[in-house]
Design a protein around this motif. Structure first.
Motif, PDB file in Angstrom:
ATOM      1  N   GLU A 131      36.962  31.134  41.575  1.00  0.00           N
ATOM      2  CA  GLU A 131      36.268  31.908  40.672  1.00  0.00           C
ATOM      3  C   GLU A 131      37.096  32.677  40.019  1.00  0.00           C
ATOM      4  N   LEU A 132      38.108  33.327  40.373  1.00  0.00           N
ATOM      5  CA  LEU A 132      39.118  34.373  40.018  1.00  0.00           C
ATOM      6  C   LEU A 132      39.946  33.688  38.846  1.00  0.00           C
ATOM      7  N   GLU A 134      38.919  31.040  37.253  1.00  0.00           N
ATOM      8  CA  GLU A 134      38.121  30.656  35.957  1.00  0.00           C
ATOM      9  C   GLU A 134      38.032  31.842  35.382  1.00  0.00           C
ATOM     10  N   LEU A 135      37.815  33.128  35.783  1.00  0.00           N
ATOM     11  CA  LEU A 135      37.736  34.536  35.040  1.00  0.00           C
ATOM     12  C   LEU A 135      38.805  34.602  34.370  1.00  0.00           C
ATOM     13  N   ASP A 137      40.631  32.363  33.058  1.00  0.00           N
ATOM     14  CA  ASP A 137      40.722  31.172  32.197  1.00  0.00           C
ATOM     15  C   ASP A 137      42.101  30.310  32.701  1.00  0.00           C
ATOM     16  N   ALA A 160      44.549  37.634  38.656  1.00  0.00           N
ATOM     17  CA  ALA A 160      43.487  37.151  39.624  1.00  0.00           C
ATOM     18  C   ALA A 160      43.951  37.502  40.921  1.00  0.00           C
ATOM     19  N   ASP A 193      38.019  43.843  29.377  1.00  0.00           N
ATOM     20  CA  ASP A 193      36.656  43.463  29.967  1.00  0.00           C
ATOM     21  C   ASP A 193      36.893  43.827  31.391  1.00  0.00           C
ATOM     22  N   LEU A 194      37.561  43.919  32.083  1.00  0.00           N
ATOM     23  CA  LEU A 194      37.498  44.378  33.705  1.00  0.00           C
ATOM     24  C   LEU A 194      36.856  45.835  33.477  1.00  0.00           C
ATOM     25  N   GLN A 197      33.393  45.952  32.901  1.00  0.00           N
ATOM     26  CA  GLN A 197      32.528  45.617  34.194  1.00  0.00           C
ATOM     27  C   GLN A 197      32.715  46.553  35.309  1.00  0.00           C
TER      28      GLN A 197
END
Length: 240
Positions: A131-132, A134-135, A137, A160, A193-194, A197
């Protein structure tokens, strides 16, 4: 910046004195600093100014000679080395200038490593690591070794890994210092982005242009924090 004005990091009158052959060396001198949840803060200053010592106080890697350090409600100054190491593994993620990925592990194994260390995400660590990736990329390089991917990809993998245990605080220690302009821009965008979030990020940088894009800048000189007005003037001067 999604700060809620709740303090996450608090340094109170922190001194750090190292013993050297030439005599005592005061790396930090009466530093008081508060960083709220959700802030994005740059730490700047010349080499030897005390930036690294300041970050080491926040992460618990080093202890103050005088003063108090609180992070995420925890008083670090009264914890044992083992307690601090366990606490840091769960609460702080660090992204280094030179990536520090283990060359004998694949990318996904590197990301899983912090979970293995503190015992989080049992039974689905690989899924969490994917998942990380993918976060950031990087799902296509999960099974490659660090030597098989670019420097920019290694730094994203390091991000990640730093996020593996969902830390409350992310530290960037010159994270763009070994990257080309394009890769540095991608990494900085990911940090933004982080923060959007809800993550709290403290980033040490020598890059004045980069620091000028960060909402809050703290400058360290001769072991002390420089006033915000002085920092703003220096950033404007360097941009001009």
């Amino acid at each position: 910046m999604n700060t809620n004005n709740k303090p996450l990091v608090s340094l109170e009158n922190v001194d750090k004195i190292y013993k050297t052959k030439a005599g005592p060396l005061k790396a930090l001198n009466g530093v008081s600093l508060t960083i709220n949840e959700g802030e994005f803060v740059a730490v700047v200053g010349p080499s030897g100014s005390g930036k690294s010592t300041l970050i080491n106080m926040i992460t618990g890697i080093d202890r103050p000679t005088n003063g108090e350090v609180f992070v995420a409600g925890q008083r670090l100054t009264n914890m044992s080395e083992n307690q601090v190491a366990k606490w840091r593994g769960r609460n702080v993620g660090v992204v280094f200038q030179f990536f520090q990925l283990l060359p004998t592990l694949t990318v996904i194994e590197n990301v899983m490593m912090p979970m293995n260390y503190v015992g989080t995400y049992k039974g689905h660590r690989r899924e969490r690591a994917m998942e990380l990736l993918e976060l950031v990329d990087l799902p296509d390089v999960a099974n490659k070794y660090p030597s098989q991917i670019s420097g920019g990809q290694q730094q994203r993998a390091a991000i990640a890994r730093a996020l593996a245990n969902d830390p409350v605080l992310l530290i960037g220690d010159e994270p763009t210092g070994n990257l080309d302009t394009v890769s540095a821009g991608l990494m900085f965008g990911l940090f933004e982005d982080l923060v959007d979030q809800g993550k709290t990020i403290v980033m040490v940088t020598h890059d004045r242009d980069l620091a000028g894009q960060i909402p809050r800048v703290e400058e360290v000189r001769d072991g002390q924090l420089v006033s915000a007005a002085d920092v703003d003037q220096r950033l404007v001067a360097s941009a001009g």
